[in-house]
Design a protein around this motif. Structure first.
Motif, PDB file in Angstrom:
ATOM      1  N   THR A 171       0.748  -1.205  -0.174  1.00  0.00           N
ATOM      2  CA  THR A 171       0.125   0.120  -0.084  1.00  0.00           C
ATOM      3  C   THR A 171       0.466   0.920   0.416  1.00  0.00           C
TER       4      THR A 171
ATOM      5  N   VAL B 120       2.411   4.592   0.482  1.00  0.00           N
ATOM      6  CA  VAL B 120       1.782   6.531   1.325  1.00  0.00           C
ATOM      7  C   VAL B 120       2.892   6.889   1.332  1.00  0.00           C
TER       8      VAL B 120
ATOM      9  N   LYS C  69       4.708  -1.119   3.876  1.00  0.00           N
ATOM     10  CA  LYS C  69       4.243   0.124   3.499  1.00  0.00           C
ATOM     11  C   LYS C  69       5.045   0.245   1.244  1.00  0.00           C
TER      12      LYS C  69
ATOM     13  N   ILE D 227       9.510  -1.069   5.849  1.00  0.00           N
ATOM     14  CA  ILE D 227       9.053  -0.285   4.341  1.00  0.00           C
ATOM     15  C   ILE D 227       9.008  -1.916   2.810  1.00  0.00           C
TER      16      ILE D 227
ATOM     17  N   GLU E 242      -3.269  -0.301  -2.619  1.00  0.00           N
ATOM     18  CA  GLU E 242      -1.693  -1.340  -3.393  1.00  0.00           C
ATOM     19  C   GLU E 242      -1.453  -1.295  -4.189  1.00  0.00           C
TER      20      GLU E 242
END
Length: 314
Positions: free
Chosen positions: A196, A198, A220, A250, A304
């Motif tokens: 996903t 960010v 992420k 991440i 995503e």
């Protein structure tokens, strides 16, 4: 086997994208809200905003409704933090408004966060669009509600690349295509990343550090871009991310444009700095099509993404 698995994931992702676009597709005559949550617009920009209004109506086919907090009234403020937040929430609660676009940037967007009603935001599929300092609000919305927002500046439709931007905007929002969200990328380290998205503007994202609005970084894809800031500033920001343990959490880094850095040092300098502080193991990709440029595309915060060297366009 690996390639077959990738193609299946890529096909599934494309189908999911089309379903999302179809669900959120707008139609001619729909209303959109326009807000200014960060620095107010200078009165000298009135002619440009009037042009924006006409382009939205006549060339795109949507009806803009404007917040009462647009222009500077006191220093950079178009209204108090609560007034700006109330104007944003008004559009979230208005069923006649199909999407909300912030046209500001600057420094003060995070001032409104305590006044937002995230319970109300969580109950709507209405998306907020904005860039730069709106990174604070887009990521806060995802953190508090799990809802998606779009890193994109509506004023692109009246900037230097206006013709292409209008076409992409219309095709995506009104015609069920996705060209506004298609961007080319190149891997500079690793071959694939999935997670996903960010992040956004690196300076503004770090305003959320230590607050309840900071996004969970586990697995992420961290998007980073910047307008201002040279080598010293980027070293500071990247070291803060490193010291917070972000690079260990991440699944990958997507680099957009770094306007000042690229003008002063070339694009390779920011890539070298990111590799230096993020380490040699994490996948890193870069795109010239996300950031502050007039030709920038949109990217969805909270969605995503699967990026792979086998397919260099998302």
């Amino acid at each position: 086997m690996g390639d077959t698995c990738f193609l299946k994931k890529y096909y599934r992702r494309c189908m999911e994208d089309l379903m999302i676009i179809k669900k959120d597709q707008m139609k001619l005559g729909d209303k959109i809200g326009i807000v200014c949550c960060s620095n107010g617009q200078a009165v000298s920009n009135r002619e440009k905003l009037e042009k924006l209004h006409l382009v939205i109506m006549n060339e795109i086919g949507l009806i803009p409704e404007w917040s009462s907090c647009i222009y500077e009234k006191d220093s950079v403020f178009s209204g108090s933090a609560k007034e700006r937040a109330d104007n944003l929430m008004k559009f979230y609660m208005d069923d006649g408004i199909k999407a909300i676009f912030d046209i500001s940037g600057g420094d003060i967007a995070n001032e409104i966060l305590p006044y937002l009603d995230f319970a109300v935001i969580a109950e709507t599929d209405k998306m907020l669009w904005g860039y730069s300092d709106l990174t604070t609000i887009l990521n806060a919305v995802f953190t508090k509600t799990g809802k998606e927002s779009v890193l994109y500046q509506l004023r692109n439709v009246v900037r230097e690349d206006a013709k292409n931007q209008i076409t992409h905007f219309r095709n995506t929002l009104l015609n069920g295509k996705k060209s506004l969200f298609e961007f080319q990328y190149t891997f500079i380290q690793g071959k694939r990343m999935q997670g996903t998205v960010v992040g956004g503007n690196i300076r503004c994202l770090l305003k959320l550090a230590g607050t309840e609005y900071w996004p969970n970084m586990n697995e992420k894809i961290l998007l980073l871009e910047a307008y201002s800031g040279g080598v010293p500033q980027m070293v500071t920001y990247l070291n803060q991310l490193k010291q917070m343990g972000v690079f260990e959490q991440i699944s990958g880094i997507l680099l957009g444009t770094f306007t000042q850095m690229e003008e002063e040092n070339g694009i390779s300098k920011i890539e070298d700095l990111v590799k230096k502080y993020a380490g040699n193991d994490i996948p890193i990709a870069c795109t010239p099509e996300i950031g502050h440029g007039a030709d920038s595309k949109g990217v969805v915060i909270g969605k995503e993404y699967l990026l792979a060297m086998e397919s260099n366009i998302y």
